[in-house]
Scaffold this motif. Structure first.
Motif, PDB file in Angstrom:
ATOM      1  N   PRO A  37       0.815  -1.224   0.000  1.00  0.00           N
ATOM      2  CA  PRO A  37       0.000   0.000   0.000  1.00  0.00           C
ATOM      3  C   PRO A  37       0.844   1.267   0.000  1.00  0.00           C
ATOM      4  N   GLN A  38       1.978   1.252   0.691  1.00  0.00           N
ATOM      5  CA  GLN A  38       2.846   2.429   0.706  1.00  0.00           C
ATOM      6  C   GLN A  38       3.432   2.681  -0.676  1.00  0.00           C
ATOM      7  N   GLN A  39       3.804   1.639  -1.385  1.00  0.00           N
ATOM      8  CA  GLN A  39       4.334   1.792  -2.734  1.00  0.00           C
ATOM      9  C   GLN A  39       3.265   2.346  -3.671  1.00  0.00           C
ATOM     10  N   LYS A  40       2.021   1.887  -3.521  1.00  0.00           N
ATOM     11  CA  LYS A  40       0.939   2.393  -4.359  1.00  0.00           C
ATOM     12  C   LYS A  40       0.685   3.867  -4.092  1.00  0.00           C
ATOM     13  N   LYS A  41       0.711   4.266  -2.829  1.00  0.00           N
ATOM     14  CA  LYS A  41       0.497   5.667  -2.479  1.00  0.00           C
ATOM     15  C   LYS A  41       1.631   6.540  -3.018  1.00  0.00           C
ATOM     16  N   GLN A  42       2.858   6.067  -2.909  1.00  0.00           N
ATOM     17  CA  GLN A  42       4.001   6.814  -3.427  1.00  0.00           C
ATOM     18  C   GLN A  42       3.903   6.970  -4.940  1.00  0.00           C
ATOM     19  N   LYS A  43       3.425   5.950  -5.628  1.00  0.00           N
ATOM     20  CA  LYS A  43       3.251   6.018  -7.078  1.00  0.00           C
ATOM     21  C   LYS A  43       2.180   7.050  -7.443  1.00  0.00           C
ATOM     22  N   GLU A  44       1.088   7.113  -6.680  1.00  0.00           N
ATOM     23  CA  GLU A  44       0.041   8.103  -6.923  1.00  0.00           C
ATOM     24  C   GLU A  44       0.571   9.521  -6.724  1.00  0.00           C
ATOM     25  N   ILE A  45       1.369   9.726  -5.683  1.00  0.00           N
ATOM     26  CA  ILE A  45       1.954  11.047  -5.423  1.00  0.00           C
ATOM     27  C   ILE A  45       2.883  11.438  -6.561  1.00  0.00           C
ATOM     28  N   GLN A  46       3.690  10.491  -7.035  1.00  0.00           N
ATOM     29  CA  GLN A  46       4.612  10.764  -8.134  1.00  0.00           C
ATOM     30  C   GLN A  46       3.847  11.134  -9.407  1.00  0.00           C
TER      31      GLN A  46
END
Length: 107
Positions: A37-46
């Protein structure tokens, strides 16, 4: 006495395999509930940071609300208007949220 010792070693051998399986299960649980989930959130922010446009309402990493006035891709900076006649320059990687859902009041 030797038979008892050999039986104890055999029992520990089976225990080693179950310990490995337990460690793999713990890692899988951590992966699905914490890391993924943290990787998915970081991808959305990017993706949001790459799609910034002028006029977008944002929140910076320091908690400053404002409106994007210009974007300099060469320097990787964003100029954000935070008040009347007050424009600050922020690194593009510190712009985190699209605040279009909660519009700012302009005076």
């Amino acid at each position: 006495m030797i038979k008892l010792f050999l039986a104890a070693q055999a029992a520990q051998g089976g225990s080693g395999m179950s310990m490995i399986l337990m460690m793999v299960a713990i890692f899988a649980i951590m992966w699905f509930f914490m890391i993924r989930p943290q990787q998915k959130k970081q991808k959305e922010i990017q993706q949001f940071q790459n799609s910034l446009t002028e006029g977008t309402q944002v929140v910076t990493g320091g908690g400053i609300y404002g409106i994007v006035k210009s974007i300099d891709l060469a320097k990787n900076t964003v100029e954000v208007k935070i008040a009347r006649d007050v424009i600050i320059t922020v690194d593009r990687s510190y712009v985190f949220k699209d605040m279009s859902a909660a519009p700012l009041q302009q005076k």
